[in-house]
Design an enzyme around this catalytic site. Structure first.
Site, PDB file in Angstrom:
ATOM      1  N   LEU A  36      37.062  -7.217  26.388  1.00 41.14           N
ATOM      2  CA  LEU A  36      37.021  -6.866  27.843  1.00 41.14           C
ATOM      3  C   LEU A  36      36.938  -5.919  28.323  1.00 41.14           C
ATOM      4  O   LEU A  36      37.067  -4.584  27.721  1.00 41.14           O
ATOM      5  CB  LEU A  36      38.647  -7.390  28.107  1.00 41.14           C
ATOM      6  CG  LEU A  36      39.111  -8.762  27.561  1.00 41.14           C
ATOM      7  CD1 LEU A  36      40.563  -8.998  28.113  1.00 41.14           C
ATOM      8  CD2 LEU A  36      38.466  -9.822  28.412  1.00 41.14           C
ATOM      9  N   HIS A  40      35.707  -7.463  33.812  1.00 38.59           N
ATOM     10  CA  HIS A  40      36.910  -8.683  33.436  1.00 38.59           C
ATOM     11  C   HIS A  40      38.020  -8.506  34.253  1.00 38.59           C
ATOM     12  O   HIS A  40      38.711  -8.983  34.860  1.00 38.59           O
ATOM     13  CB  HIS A  40      37.132  -8.914  31.962  1.00 38.59           C
ATOM     14  CG  HIS A  40      35.806  -9.085  31.218  1.00 38.59           C
ATOM     15  ND1 HIS A  40      35.329  -8.318  30.260  1.00 38.59           N
ATOM     16  CD2 HIS A  40      35.170 -10.443  31.218  1.00 38.59           C
ATOM     17  CE1 HIS A  40      34.484  -9.102  29.548  1.00 38.59           C
ATOM     18  NE2 HIS A  40      34.210 -10.093  30.060  1.00 38.59           N
ATOM     19  N   GLY A 150      32.378 -13.889  37.758  1.00 40.91           N
ATOM     20  CA  GLY A 150      31.527 -12.596  38.252  1.00 40.91           C
ATOM     21  C   GLY A 150      30.145 -12.777  38.649  1.00 40.91           C
ATOM     22  O   GLY A 150      29.616 -13.837  38.084  1.00 40.91           O
ATOM     23  N   ASP A 153      26.851 -12.609  36.356  1.00 38.37           N
ATOM     24  CA  ASP A 153      26.224 -13.857  35.878  1.00 38.37           C
ATOM     25  C   ASP A 153      26.041 -14.813  37.048  1.00 38.37           C
ATOM     26  O   ASP A 153      26.661 -15.852  37.335  1.00 38.37           O
ATOM     27  CB  ASP A 153      27.220 -14.439  34.684  1.00 38.37           C
ATOM     28  CG  ASP A 153      27.368 -13.496  33.785  1.00 38.37           C
ATOM     29  OD1 ASP A 153      26.610 -13.148  32.914  1.00 38.37           O
ATOM     30  OD2 ASP A 153      28.417 -12.879  33.707  1.00 38.37           O
ATOM     31  N   SER A 188      29.224  -4.868  30.671  1.00 36.86           N
ATOM     32  CA  SER A 188      29.133  -6.167  29.863  1.00 36.86           C
ATOM     33  C   SER A 188      29.546  -5.704  28.481  1.00 36.86           C
ATOM     34  O   SER A 188      29.688  -4.773  27.908  1.00 36.86           O
ATOM     35  CB  SER A 188      27.332  -6.499  29.743  1.00 36.86           C
ATOM     36  OG  SER A 188      27.167  -7.345  28.631  1.00 36.86           O
ATOM     37  N   SER A 189      30.065  -6.823  27.974  1.00 36.26           N
ATOM     38  CA  SER A 189      30.783  -6.709  26.609  1.00 36.26           C
ATOM     39  C   SER A 189      29.349  -6.389  25.428  1.00 36.26           C
ATOM     40  O   SER A 189      29.769  -5.848  24.437  1.00 36.26           O
ATOM     41  CB  SER A 189      31.038  -8.299  25.890  1.00 36.26           C
ATOM     42  OG  SER A 189      32.384  -8.676  27.021  1.00 36.26           O
TER      43      SER A 189
END
Ligand code: AMP
Length: 283
Positions: A36, A40, A150, A153, A188-189
């Site tokens: 996260l 997020h 989100g 995306d 972004s992760s």
């Protein structure tokens, strides 16, 4: 925060909440794959704000990965994530294992038509079918009133909205703006897998998008797309997967500007083995 790893225990707990909390309890749901970050957390703050119960799921969904290395290298940081979830007042974390979600192979096939045939749909065969299967399953388990996704995306968000429409799912989809790092890189992760050099140049994706929006008046969509391609191609660390200028409904490429029709620039770029996506609205 309570953590559940089985569907049965989560359902039992949520059923209890729905009969005991304030007069009209509503459930806000944020599905994630974990690792996260602020992007997020923003979704979660909003969900917490707009509902009496915040449910978050963390599940790295194998059937939406079309690249085994991407799946294996996807960061899994459940302890760190749990601490972050406490900071946003998450009430319930659902973190199932793969066998819990998929006791037997999934066979559902969704037809999203043109929407799934461009960009992420074209570059990652089967990706959106895997997304749709897991999101529908999670909706059926959690039964949220609202679910938060989100715009990072953007195409996924459009697919989920279509899924809700075609399956008549009783949930409101809430789109949330992209959260960026101070230098503009969309959070972004996958960013944590960038090398320091890759991280340093990654900001050029954002800079290029910002500049492209400014150049809209002087270029038609094809010329602008070519300009974006040239800018990104000039950076040796980047390998372009796609650049598209598309309308905001079915995400089909456009060849003329029409301010009545919303449109965005979409990019997907590899930095080494890490694939980053970003988008920016033009109209
Ligand atoms: P993921 O864990 O990557 O599947 O993302 C979970 C949710 O967080 C999805 O709805 C994403 O679109 C959203 N999300 C991820 N990164 C961002 C970001 N930088 N800004 C806004 N939403 C995001």
């Amino acid at each position: 925060m309570l953590t559940f790893t089985t569907i049965a225990s989560l359902r039992e707990h949520l059923a209890g909440c729905r009969t005991s909390v304030n007069p009209a309890p509503t459930t806000g749901f944020v599905p994630t794959m974990g690792a996260l970050h602020e992007g997020h957390l923003e979704l979660m703050r909003r969900a917490k704000n707009e509902n009496s119960l915040l449910v978050v799921s963390i599940f790295v969904n194998p059937i939406q990965f079309n690249n085994i290395e991407d799946l294996e290298k996807y960061p899994r940081l459940i302890e760190q994530d749990s601490k972050l979830l406490e900071t946003v007042g998450c009430d319930v974390l659902f973190a199932p294992g793969v066998n819990e979600m998929y006791p037997k192979p999934e066979t559902a096939q969704y037809d999203f038509g043109l929407l799934a045939q461009v960009m992420e749909g074209a570059a990652r065969p089967g990706h959106f079918n895997g997304v749709a299967i897991v999101v529908r399953k999670l909706f059926e388990i959690v039964e949220p009133d609202k679910a938060y996704f989100g715009e990072k995306d953007f195409q996924q968000l459009a697919i989920i909205q279509r899924l809700v429409e075609i399956c008549h799912l009783p949930v409101e989809i809430v789109p949330c703006a992209i959260v960026r790092e101070a230098d503009g890189l969309a959070m972004s992760s996958r960013n944590m897998r960038l090398t320091p050099q890759e991280r340093a140049v990654s900001t050029r994706i954002y800079q290029t998008l910002i500049e492209a929006v400014r150049l809209t008046e002087r270029n038609n969509p094809a010329a602008l797309k070519q300009w974006v391609v040239n800018q990104l191609a000039a950076e040796p660390f980047f390998a372009i997967d796609y650049v598209e200028i598309a309308e905001d409904r079915l995400l089909q490429p456009i060849d003329t500007w029409n301010p009545e029709t919303g449109c965005l620039i979409f990019v997907a770029v590899f930095l080494g083995k890490v694939r980053l996506i970003d988008n920016m609205r033009i109209f």
